[in-house]
Motif scaffolding. Structure first.
Motif, PDB file in Angstrom:
ATOM      1  N   GLY A  98      -8.215 -15.804  17.940  1.00 24.35           N
ATOM      2  CA  GLY A  98      -7.776 -17.005  17.789  1.00 24.35           C
ATOM      3  C   GLY A  98      -6.086 -16.834  17.997  1.00 24.35           C
ATOM      4  N   PRO A  99      -5.229 -17.760  17.932  1.00 23.75           N
ATOM      5  CA  PRO A  99      -3.967 -17.579  17.990  1.00 23.75           C
ATOM      6  C   PRO A  99      -3.419 -16.566  16.818  1.00 23.75           C
ATOM      7  N   ARG A 112      -3.878  -5.988  15.750  1.00 29.03           N
ATOM      8  CA  ARG A 112      -5.014  -6.691  15.290  1.00 29.03           C
ATOM      9  C   ARG A 112      -6.117  -6.188  15.935  1.00 29.03           C
ATOM     10  N   ARG A 128     -12.780 -13.241  22.854  1.00 30.49           N
ATOM     11  CA  ARG A 128     -11.560 -13.137  23.481  1.00 30.49           C
ATOM     12  C   ARG A 128     -11.118 -11.970  22.917  1.00 30.49           C
ATOM     13  N   GLU A 132      -5.905 -12.080  25.871  1.00 28.93           N
ATOM     14  CA  GLU A 132      -5.124 -13.608  25.775  1.00 28.93           C
ATOM     15  C   GLU A 132      -3.785 -13.158  25.635  1.00 28.93           C
ATOM     16  N   ASP A 133      -3.220 -11.876  25.463  1.00 34.51           N
ATOM     17  CA  ASP A 133      -1.979 -11.652  25.473  1.00 34.51           C
ATOM     18  C   ASP A 133      -1.224 -11.679  26.871  1.00 34.51           C
ATOM     19  N   ARG A 140       0.725 -20.394  28.963  1.00 37.34           N
ATOM     20  CA  ARG A 140       1.470 -21.199  28.159  1.00 37.34           C
ATOM     21  C   ARG A 140       2.760 -20.853  27.705  1.00 37.34           C
ATOM     22  N   ARG A 199     -10.991 -29.070  20.932  1.00 34.03           N
ATOM     23  CA  ARG A 199      -9.638 -29.057  20.493  1.00 34.03           C
ATOM     24  C   ARG A 199      -8.613 -29.592  21.641  1.00 34.03           C
TER      25      ARG A 199
HETATM   26  P1  AMP Z   1     -11.612 -20.669  20.630  1.00 38.01           P
HETATM   27  O1  AMP Z   1     -12.085 -19.078  21.308  1.00 38.01           O
HETATM   28  O2  AMP Z   1     -12.132 -21.658  21.608  1.00 38.01           O
HETATM   29  O3  AMP Z   1     -12.179 -20.724  19.236  1.00 38.01           O
HETATM   30  O4  AMP Z   1     -10.186 -20.515  20.843  1.00 38.01           O
HETATM   31  C1  AMP Z   1      -9.243 -19.522  20.394  1.00 38.01           C
HETATM   32  C2  AMP Z   1      -7.731 -20.151  20.888  1.00 38.01           C
HETATM   33  O5  AMP Z   1      -6.850 -18.991  20.577  1.00 38.01           O
HETATM   34  C3  AMP Z   1      -7.825 -20.020  22.340  1.00 38.01           C
HETATM   35  O6  AMP Z   1      -7.323 -21.299  22.816  1.00 38.01           O
HETATM   36  C4  AMP Z   1      -7.086 -18.725  22.967  1.00 38.01           C
HETATM   37  O7  AMP Z   1      -6.285 -18.943  24.052  1.00 38.01           O
HETATM   38  C5  AMP Z   1      -6.084 -18.644  21.395  1.00 38.01           C
HETATM   39  N1  AMP Z   1      -5.597 -17.341  21.473  1.00 38.01           N
HETATM   40  C6  AMP Z   1      -6.337 -16.153  21.392  1.00 38.01           C
HETATM   41  N2  AMP Z   1      -5.708 -15.004  21.215  1.00 38.01           N
HETATM   42  C7  AMP Z   1      -4.498 -15.543  21.449  1.00 38.01           C
HETATM   43  C8  AMP Z   1      -3.381 -15.003  21.610  1.00 38.01           C
HETATM   44  N3  AMP Z   1      -3.040 -13.638  21.394  1.00 38.01           N
HETATM   45  N4  AMP Z   1      -1.789 -15.817  21.978  1.00 38.01           N
HETATM   46  C9  AMP Z   1      -2.097 -17.147  22.000  1.00 38.01           C
HETATM   47  N5  AMP Z   1      -3.196 -17.800  21.882  1.00 38.01           N
HETATM   48  C10 AMP Z   1      -4.335 -16.834  21.812  1.00 38.01           C
END
Ligand code: AMP
Ligand code: MG
Length: 275
Positions: A98-99, A112, A128, A132-133, A140, A199
């Motif tokens: 996640g974030p 991580r 994920r 995502e990076d 975003r 979300r």
């Molecule tokens: P989910 O997989 O639906 O539970 O959502 C996880 C959220 O975390 C998603 O919106 C991803 O874009 C966000 N996410 C995962 N890794 C990162 C990252 N390194 N930077 C920013 N957002 C991230």
């Protein structure tokens, strides 16, 4: 009912530099076999996967890392549920990203991720990932281009290092169409069991659909390598998606040809007259 489908029915890896068209058409396969037929074939692939995993775990020469990326509702959880059922849980670990936390943000972006790369003998699934990076972070605008642009090369180096240390990496982009995502998000609104998955950020990301498409296209072109390839999985139909991922995993593990180590002679000798 066929136990398996024609061998041609598999996805091929994205070639380095390939600009993949990620339109709605690519989210479906024309003339795909029927759902029932696919589910039966997937079951037989999952049985094969179970055998292969037992041997892979015992063999212990390699780790396997399956990276799953895709938009909200693309079926990352669904794929994990489908393939995880085939595995002996002792040999598999799932990590979701996640974030990043404030601590994680103080480290380099791979910190991580590296900690949860599977050790030899294990299969790791990423829901994920470090991608995502260069996806969420780019689209975003969480970091400037001077930060995310060099990451493609950093990721390639990281993955090459893992490959040279025994980690087999396979990456799947679960590609759904915009229309299908709409259906799935609406279902999340309606179904109390799925409400929690919806979300606010999901709507922001949906509004940035084209920006994500461009970002995914770059990921596929820049980070699909012969040793750590990307696969685009048409994911509008769940049965197609599950079949194609299982097919790719079976192909991957069969190529490794895992074998059970022989018993050490000392153990055999000592065990000859144990009471
Ligand atoms: P989910 O997989 O639906 O539970 O959502 C996880 C959220 O975390 C998603 O919106 C991803 O874009 C966000 N996410 C995962 N890794 C990162 C990252 N390194 N930077 C920013 N957002 C991230
Ligand atoms: Mg989500």
């Amino acid at each position: 009912m066929p136990k398996d489908l024609p061998a041609a029915w598999r996805v091929s890896a994205v070639s380095a530099g390939e600009q993949v068209a990620l339109g709605s058409n690519a989210a479906r396969i024309e003339n795909a076999p029927g759902k029932k037929e696919l589910e039966v074939a997937t079951q037989s692939l999952l049985s094969r996967l179970a055998e292969l995993q037992e041997a892979f775990h015992a063999d212990g020469r390699h780790a396997l890392l399956l990276v799953l990326q895709g938009r909200d509702g693309s079926g990352k959880d669904g794929v994990i549920k489908s393939v995880y059922g085939a595995f002996n849980p002792t040999g598999v670990r799932v990590a979701a990203f996640g974030p990043p936390s404030s601590l994680e943000l103080k480290h380099d972006f791979l910190w991580r991720v590296h900690q949860v790369v599977p050790p030899r003998g294990m299969i790791g699934v990423f829901n994920r990932s470090h991608y995502e990076d260069v996806l969420a972070v780019r689209v975003r605008k969480l970091a400037p281009e001077t930060v995310w642009q060099p990451r493609f090369e950093q990721i390639n180096h990281f993955e090459q290092m893992l490959h040279e240390n025994g980690v087999i990496i396979r990456k799947c982009f679960l590609h759904i169409s915009r229309e299908e995502q709409r259906e799935r998000l609406l279902a999340r609104l309606d179904d109390p069991h799925k409400n929690w998955k919806f979300r606010l950020e999901d709507l922001d990301d949906r509004a940035l659909w084209d920006e994500y498409t461009d970002a995914y296209r770059d990921v596929l072109a820049k980070c699909s390598t012969p040793d750590s390839p990307w696969f685009v999985i048409p994911a509008d139909e769940k049965a197609v998606r599950n079949y194609l991922v299982a097919r790719m995993l079976v192909d991957t593990l069969e190529a490794v040809n895992p074998t059970y180590p022989a018993m050490q002679q000392a153990v055999r000798d000592a065990a000859r007259d144990f009471k």
